[in-house]
Design a protein around this motif. Structure first.
Motif, PDB file in Angstrom:
ATOM      1  N   THR A 504       0.833  -1.207   0.000  1.00  0.00           N
ATOM      2  CA  THR A 504       0.000   0.000   0.000  1.00  0.00           C
ATOM      3  C   THR A 504       0.864   1.253   0.000  1.00  0.00           C
ATOM      4  N   GLU A 505       1.910   1.243   0.824  1.00  0.00           N
ATOM      5  CA  GLU A 505       2.805   2.399   0.877  1.00  0.00           C
ATOM      6  C   GLU A 505       3.472   2.639  -0.465  1.00  0.00           C
ATOM      7  N   LEU A 506       3.994   1.594  -1.062  1.00  0.00           N
ATOM      8  CA  LEU A 506       4.697   1.758  -2.337  1.00  0.00           C
ATOM      9  C   LEU A 506       3.753   2.190  -3.453  1.00  0.00           C
ATOM     10  N   ALA A 507       2.505   1.746  -3.392  1.00  0.00           N
ATOM     11  CA  ALA A 507       1.556   2.068  -4.458  1.00  0.00           C
ATOM     12  C   ALA A 507       1.000   3.477  -4.346  1.00  0.00           C
ATOM     13  N   THR A 508       0.905   4.007  -3.129  1.00  0.00           N
ATOM     14  CA  THR A 508       0.210   5.280  -2.939  1.00  0.00           C
ATOM     15  C   THR A 508       1.115   6.452  -2.617  1.00  0.00           C
ATOM     16  N   ASN A 509       2.346   6.179  -2.237  1.00  0.00           N
ATOM     17  CA  ASN A 509       3.277   7.253  -1.890  1.00  0.00           C
ATOM     18  C   ASN A 509       3.996   7.703  -3.155  1.00  0.00           C
ATOM     19  N   ALA A 510       3.700   8.913  -3.614  1.00  0.00           N
ATOM     20  CA  ALA A 510       4.237   9.408  -4.876  1.00  0.00           C
ATOM     21  C   ALA A 510       5.758   9.537  -4.866  1.00  0.00           C
ATOM     22  N   SER A 511       6.351   9.592  -3.681  1.00  0.00           N
ATOM     23  CA  SER A 511       7.808   9.728  -3.630  1.00  0.00           C
ATOM     24  C   SER A 511       8.520   8.429  -4.009  1.00  0.00           C
ATOM     25  N   VAL A 512       7.793   7.321  -4.012  1.00  0.00           N
ATOM     26  CA  VAL A 512       8.413   6.033  -4.360  1.00  0.00           C
ATOM     27  C   VAL A 512       7.614   5.220  -5.368  1.00  0.00           C
ATOM     28  N   SER A 513       6.375   5.590  -5.653  1.00  0.00           N
ATOM     29  CA  SER A 513       5.483   4.731  -6.428  1.00  0.00           C
ATOM     30  C   SER A 513       5.965   4.463  -7.851  1.00  0.00           C
ATOM     31  N   GLU A 514       6.680   5.414  -8.454  1.00  0.00           N
ATOM     32  CA  GLU A 514       7.128   5.211  -9.829  1.00  0.00           C
ATOM     33  C   GLU A 514       8.180   4.106  -9.935  1.00  0.00           C
ATOM     34  N   LYS A 515       8.858   3.822  -8.839  1.00  0.00           N
ATOM     35  CA  LYS A 515       9.887   2.782  -8.842  1.00  0.00           C
ATOM     36  C   LYS A 515       9.548   1.679  -7.837  1.00  0.00           C
ATOM     37  N   ALA A 516       8.279   1.481  -7.607  1.00  0.00           N
ATOM     38  CA  ALA A 516       7.847   0.562  -6.550  1.00  0.00           C
ATOM     39  C   ALA A 516       8.385  -0.851  -6.754  1.00  0.00           C
ATOM     40  N   ASP A 517       8.290  -1.364  -7.976  1.00  0.00           N
ATOM     41  CA  ASP A 517       8.725  -2.738  -8.225  1.00  0.00           C
ATOM     42  C   ASP A 517      10.215  -2.907  -7.988  1.00  0.00           C
ATOM     43  N   GLN A 518      11.010  -1.948  -8.474  1.00  0.00           N
ATOM     44  CA  GLN A 518      12.459  -2.039  -8.280  1.00  0.00           C
ATOM     45  C   GLN A 518      12.834  -1.934  -6.810  1.00  0.00           C
ATOM     46  N   ILE A 519      12.162  -1.026  -6.113  1.00  0.00           N
ATOM     47  CA  ILE A 519      12.441  -0.843  -4.685  1.00  0.00           C
ATOM     48  C   ILE A 519      12.117  -2.119  -3.911  1.00  0.00           C
ATOM     49  N   GLN A 520      10.971  -2.710  -4.198  1.00  0.00           N
ATOM     50  CA  GLN A 520      10.570  -3.914  -3.478  1.00  0.00           C
ATOM     51  C   GLN A 520      11.521  -5.071  -3.772  1.00  0.00           C
ATOM     52  N   THR A 521      11.885  -5.248  -5.016  1.00  0.00           N
ATOM     53  CA  THR A 521      12.801  -6.328  -5.384  1.00  0.00           C
ATOM     54  C   THR A 521      14.140  -6.179  -4.686  1.00  0.00           C
ATOM     55  N   ALA A 522      14.608  -4.927  -4.590  1.00  0.00           N
ATOM     56  CA  ALA A 522      15.917  -4.668  -3.971  1.00  0.00           C
ATOM     57  C   ALA A 522      15.929  -4.973  -2.488  1.00  0.00           C
ATOM     58  N   GLN A 523      14.760  -4.970  -1.842  1.00  0.00           N
ATOM     59  CA  GLN A 523      14.715  -5.242  -0.402  1.00  0.00           C
ATOM     60  C   GLN A 523      15.312  -6.606  -0.065  1.00  0.00           C
ATOM     61  N   GLN A 524      15.135  -7.579  -0.947  1.00  0.00           N
ATOM     62  CA  GLN A 524      15.593  -8.932  -0.661  1.00  0.00           C
ATOM     63  C   GLN A 524      17.118  -9.025  -0.573  1.00  0.00           C
ATOM     64  N   THR A 525      17.809  -8.220  -1.352  1.00  0.00           N
ATOM     65  CA  THR A 525      19.262  -8.401  -1.493  1.00  0.00           C
ATOM     66  C   THR A 525      20.092  -7.198  -1.072  1.00  0.00           C
ATOM     67  N   THR A 526      19.466  -6.123  -0.617  1.00  0.00           N
ATOM     68  CA  THR A 526      20.195  -4.920  -0.226  1.00  0.00           C
ATOM     69  C   THR A 526      20.407  -4.901   1.282  1.00  0.00           C
ATOM     70  N   PRO A 527      21.649  -4.895   1.735  1.00  0.00           N
ATOM     71  CA  PRO A 527      21.885  -4.864   3.186  1.00  0.00           C
ATOM     72  C   PRO A 527      21.416  -3.538   3.787  1.00  0.00           C
ATOM     73  N   VAL A 528      21.014  -3.555   5.050  1.00  0.00           N
ATOM     74  CA  VAL A 528      20.801  -2.302   5.770  1.00  0.00           C
ATOM     75  C   VAL A 528      22.163  -1.651   5.988  1.00  0.00           C
ATOM     76  N   PHE A 529      22.173  -0.385   6.342  1.00  0.00           N
ATOM     77  CA  PHE A 529      23.426   0.364   6.317  1.00  0.00           C
ATOM     78  C   PHE A 529      24.481  -0.192   7.264  1.00  0.00           C
ATOM     79  N   TRP A 530      24.071  -0.828   8.370  1.00  0.00           N
ATOM     80  CA  TRP A 530      25.048  -1.317   9.348  1.00  0.00           C
ATOM     81  C   TRP A 530      25.544  -2.727   9.044  1.00  0.00           C
ATOM     82  N   ASP A 531      25.010  -3.339   8.009  1.00  0.00           N
ATOM     83  CA  ASP A 531      25.354  -4.721   7.650  1.00  0.00           C
ATOM     84  C   ASP A 531      26.451  -4.704   6.598  1.00  0.00           C
ATOM     85  N   LYS A 532      27.647  -5.050   6.997  1.00  0.00           N
ATOM     86  CA  LYS A 532      28.804  -4.985   6.099  1.00  0.00           C
ATOM     87  C   LYS A 532      29.171  -6.366   5.576  1.00  0.00           C
TER      88      LYS A 532
END
Length: 532
Positions: A504-532
């Motif tokens: 819902t957030e990705l679909a309705t928030n205009a600051s991220v909705s245009e790249k929602a699919d890419q953002i969601q896909t990246a969640q699986q493989t992108t470390p959080v900032f403290w994870d080295k």
């Protein structure tokens, strides 16, 4: 923020059903989410209740990923945008929104006690959200519905702001008179100023340790400053930052695991990997963590033949009609039953898992079994001890890592004893001599290990102690790689380095909705900032 109207209109009564400690507030008729004149002594407990409720789904999801529990899809590393949507929406539209009201109105009224507590809760929640999702709305989110498309900020930038927020909360605690009345308006600490100061310092300790791989100097200096200044930390189990559940079924204020598992249809299996980790290492916590509904069940994925029937992570086999056979959660942390039945295949090597005094029998559990008066441990004495041990081992901060390691295990066992004997639960406590002997056995393993093995020992014991808090286990595993977890049998994806965002957030928030699919896909493989 653009969330569903349904979530925004959830009533306070619905939230109150999750905690027996809130019985004094059940008869509130107004909705603190939309107050005309905010009443701080009603709104503060609502934030604490909704904090526990809002973290339920992410806690259960991470408990599956970390092999404390099992479900078919999540244990195969699959996630999508609906899995944690309820937690995301509830965090932003319920608890964080109410916390902002407490901060604003408390500041206006110069009720710095309420402001202090609210800021510390806010810092805790946002730190967990960064840990789980990475980049999230922060500054704009505090403005509530006045900002429809909040900007996502980097986790590193938010962490910097959280250190400042914690310091503000600690400073506010020392402004004026800290006098929460009635004390029941603070469900967690009953208006105890010293307890909240310990919580704030312990949260800082946790966050400093969390960033040690990417900001080592800052982490080491921050922890050293806390220790050299004798900043009060959580040092006893009675000081734990935790949420205690109640015993009633109607309204439902029992532990979530009790509510889903102590009925005919069950949501989870216990993780066979976790069961065998404890059984194979003769762990004294075994009978407290799991309850067997049968004494001997030997299907292909349960080779032990002693009734500890769970599922291995990533097992894609269809589930038979086995709700009356599978092992379920025990007295800790869910307020279920203590397993006092004989175990079939114990050997002379077993020193701590014994059949001495085991006179009970397995049974098919119902909602009348156990009390449900369990605990959601947020930041505990055991966690603090293990954090200090990790920090001493990896950064050379003050403290004897072996002693801290032992203290962490002792605190874990004593917390089980506390839950076993209070709030309607009925289980024998581990004798002091058994606790001492068990801790000594783990200390001997620590002594025999090299430097890497010592860190593994610390993180493994912390992992076991964190049963009931999958979020922190998930954080530790991504940061340290310990304990080593068996690979899923039939994975559907790589191990998730972040949780999926709310669709819902990705679909309705205009600051991220245009790249929602890419953002969601990246969640699986992108470390959080403290994870080295």
């Amino acid at each position: 923020m653009k969330f569903t109207n349904l979530i925004r209109t959830i009533s306070l009564l619905g939230l109150l059903e999750i905690a027996g400690a809130c019985k004094d507030f059940v008869e509130i008729n107004s909705d603190p989410n939309n107050p005309t004149t905010p009443v701080l002594e009603l709104l503060l407990p609502a934030t604490q209740i909704s904090m526990a409720g809002s973290l339920r789904d992410v806690n259960q999801g991470t408990s599956i990923v970390m092999q404390h529990l099992y479900t078919a899809t999540a244990s195969r590393n699959f996630q999508d945008g609906t899995d944690y949507q309820q937690s995301w929406n509830a965090l932003y539209t319920q608890v964080l929104n109410d916390i902002e009201i407490v901060i604003r109105e408390g500041t206006r009224l110069q009720r710095w006690d309420y402001v202090s507590i609210a800021k510390l809760q806010k810092a805790y929640l946002y730190s967990i959200m960064v840990d789980l999702w990475g980049d999230i709305p922060y500054t704009d989110a505090s403005k509530g519905l006045t900002v429809s498309d909040p900007t996502f900020e980097s986790g590193a930038a938010i962490y910097d702001k959280l250190f400042t927020l914690i310091d503000e909360g600690l400073a506010d605690a020392n402004k004026g008179n800290f006098a929460i009345q009635p004390t029941t308006a603070d469900i967690i600490y009953k208006g105890d100023k010293a307890a909240w100061i310990r919580m704030g310092n312990s949260l800082k300790l946790k966050l400093f340790n969390q960033i040690r791989l990417v900001q080592t100097d800052k982490a080491k200096a921050g922890i050293a400053a806390l220790l050299s200044s004798n900043a009060p930390l959580i040092t006893t189990n009675a000081q734990d930052f935790a949420f205690r559940f109640g015993t009633t079924e109607t309204p439902a204020n029992r532990h979530p695991w009790h509510r889903t598992e102590y009925q005919a249809g069950k949501t989870y299996y216990m993780s066979q990997n976790f069961i065998e980790r404890l059984f194979g290492t003769d762990d004294i916590r075994m009978r407290y963590f799991f309850f067997r509904q049968t004494s001997n069940y030997t299907v292909g994925f349960t080779p032990t033949g002693n009734g500890y029937f769970g599922r291995y992570t990533g097992d894609a086999t269809a589930s038979p009609n086995d709700n009356a056979l599978k092992a379920t959660c025990g007295v800790y942390p869910a307020g279920g039953l203590y397993d006092n039945a004989p175990i079939n295949n114990l050997t002379a090597a077993n020193v701590f898992i014994l059949n001495t005094g085991a006179t009970g029998s397995p049974k098919v559990v119902t909602n009348s079994d156990g009390s449900g008066a369990g605990v959601f441990p947020f930041i505990t004495n055991a966690m603090v001890k293990f954090i200090l041990a990790e920090s001493a081992l990896t950064m050379g901060t003050a403290g004897d890592p072996k002693q801290l390691f032992q203290d962490g295990i002792t605190a874990s066992l004593n917390s089980i004893n506390t839950i076993s004997t209070t709030s309607g639960n009925s289980a024998p406590t581990m004798p002091a001599a058994s606790v001492t002997s068990f801790v000594a056995s783990r200390a001997a393993q620590y002594d025999a290990a090299d430097a890497t093995g010592k860190l593994n020992a610390v993180m493994t014991q912390k992992y076991i102690a964190l049963y009931g808090n999958g979020m922190e286990s998930y954080n530790d595993y991504r940061r340290t790689g310990f304990p080593v977890l068996p690979a899923p049998i039939a994975p559907l994806n790589t191990f998730p380095l972040r949780l999926a965002y709310s669709v819902t957030e990705l679909a309705t928030n205009a600051s991220v909705s245009e790249k929602a699919d890419q953002i969601q896909t990246a969640q699986q493989t992108t470390p959080v900032f403290w994870d080295k």
